[in-house]
Design a protein around this motif. Sequence first.
Motif, short mmCIF file in Angstrom:
data_model
loop_
_atom_site.label_atom_id
_atom_site.label_comp_id
_atom_site.label_asym_id
_atom_site.label_seq_id
_atom_site.Cartn_x
_atom_site.Cartn_y
_atom_site.Cartn_z
N ALA A 146 45.43 34.31 42.06
CA ALA A 146 44.47 33.50 42.83
C ALA A 146 43.10 33.55 42.14
CB ALA A 146 44.37 34.05 44.24
N GLY A 147 42.50 32.39 41.96
CA GLY A 147 41.17 32.33 41.34
C GLY A 147 41.22 32.29 39.82
N PHE A 167 39.01 35.98 30.18
CA PHE A 167 39.84 34.79 29.96
C PHE A 167 38.96 33.57 29.71
CE2 PHE A 167 39.35 32.72 34.13
CZ PHE A 167 38.90 33.76 34.92
N GLY A 168 39.63 32.47 29.31
CA GLY A 168 38.95 31.19 29.12
C GLY A 168 39.12 30.66 27.72
N VAL A 203 35.06 37.05 33.20
CA VAL A 203 35.64 38.38 33.36
C VAL A 203 35.74 38.70 34.85
CG1 VAL A 203 33.36 39.49 33.03
CG2 VAL A 203 35.46 40.84 32.78
N GLY A 204 36.86 39.29 35.22
CA GLY A 204 37.05 39.71 36.60
C GLY A 204 37.70 41.08 36.62
N VAL A 217 34.83 36.48 39.95
CA VAL A 217 34.90 36.38 38.49
C VAL A 217 33.50 36.00 37.99
CG1 VAL A 217 35.76 34.74 36.78
CG2 VAL A 217 37.36 35.86 38.34
N GLN A 218 33.06 36.62 36.90
CA GLN A 218 31.71 36.34 36.39
C GLN A 218 31.76 35.73 34.99
OE1 GLN A 218 29.46 40.02 36.05
NE2 GLN A 218 30.81 40.98 37.54
N ASP A 219 30.63 35.11 34.59
CA ASP A 219 30.49 34.66 33.20
C ASP A 219 30.30 35.87 32.30
OD1 ASP A 219 30.59 32.08 33.98
OD2 ASP A 219 28.54 31.57 33.40
#
Length: 338
Positions: A146-147, A167-168, A203-204, A217-219
């Motif tokens: 989720a998210g 991630f990303g 990042v989470g 989750v943050q940048d």
Amino acid sequence: ATTVPAETSKTDSAAGPKFLSQPLVKDIYTADPSAHVFDGKIYIYPSHDIETGMPENDKGDHFAMNDYHILSMDSVGGPVTDHGVALAVKDIPWAGRQLWAPDAAFKNGTYYLYFPVKDKQDVFRIGVATSKTPAGPFKAEATPIAGSFSIDPAVFTDTDGKSYMYFGGLWGGQLQRWQKGTYDANAPEKEPSGDVPALSARVGQLSADMKHFDGPVQDVKILDEAGKPLLASDTKRRFFEGSWMHKYNGKYYFSYSTGDTHLLVYAVGDKPTGPFTYKGVIMEPVQGWTTHHSIIEVKGKWYIFYHDTQLSGKTWLRNIKVTELKRKADGSIETIVP
Ligand code: FUB
């Protein structure tokens, strides 16, 4: 499982160890190697590239992979074992297509395989699958995390036992479509350009069961030497895809690919969630468009796993390799010219 003898494992005094910078396996195409030491052995979680005839484009349609094979070695340079299919798209209830770069983690007596795949609406999400053994087979959860969104999960467990997922990825990785917090199917296929802050990885922290995000989750903030966020126009330094995290001498090294400028670079911070200050280039461009890496310590030496297209000459049929990662006394990484 099939084991390929280490034909390249002998050393030669002029060239150094012959397995370095050579394809680790030649009978299948592999890419995006996430390496870990589990139970005293080296396990590699790569993408499994195949020929599908899909057109090559900036959305990455030509990377149309269907399954994962996990590889292992007792030591760097030793024989490589291919453990066969560990997870396939057909066994992931919510998946549509394109099984891209995975990563793995171990906690609670369980191995976790994290994987990006497009859902049935063609939106990349990140899923998790579990196994009692590092080589699988893995069983996927019924729904994505989720998210989660976009691609290239990299999971790092700190010395205090907390785990984080980075991630990303831009362009085909769809990160530019998440700028408003939800998926925007009408967003451009590329990121904003010019002197605006660059889009970055996310990042989470992971929950104790390793299957959810524990909080928002943050940048991932990547700053220049003056403490300012890297700009979108700074294409030789800004984040594109392929996150990795390792810890060295108490510092957190966030490394990534700059994508269309084809570099592997790194930034250093004091916390796993950043901010990180850009430090330099880890690897100059390899043969092929993409490069994607992982960095691990094995018996006191540091290694970087990466890929190029030596075997096929085709961007979508890659082969993984390993070479040594060397540092200067101040902890900075020596640039590798592949
Ligand atoms: O393997 C497909 C994609 O290519 C990965 O997710 C990216 O990191 C790039 O290596």
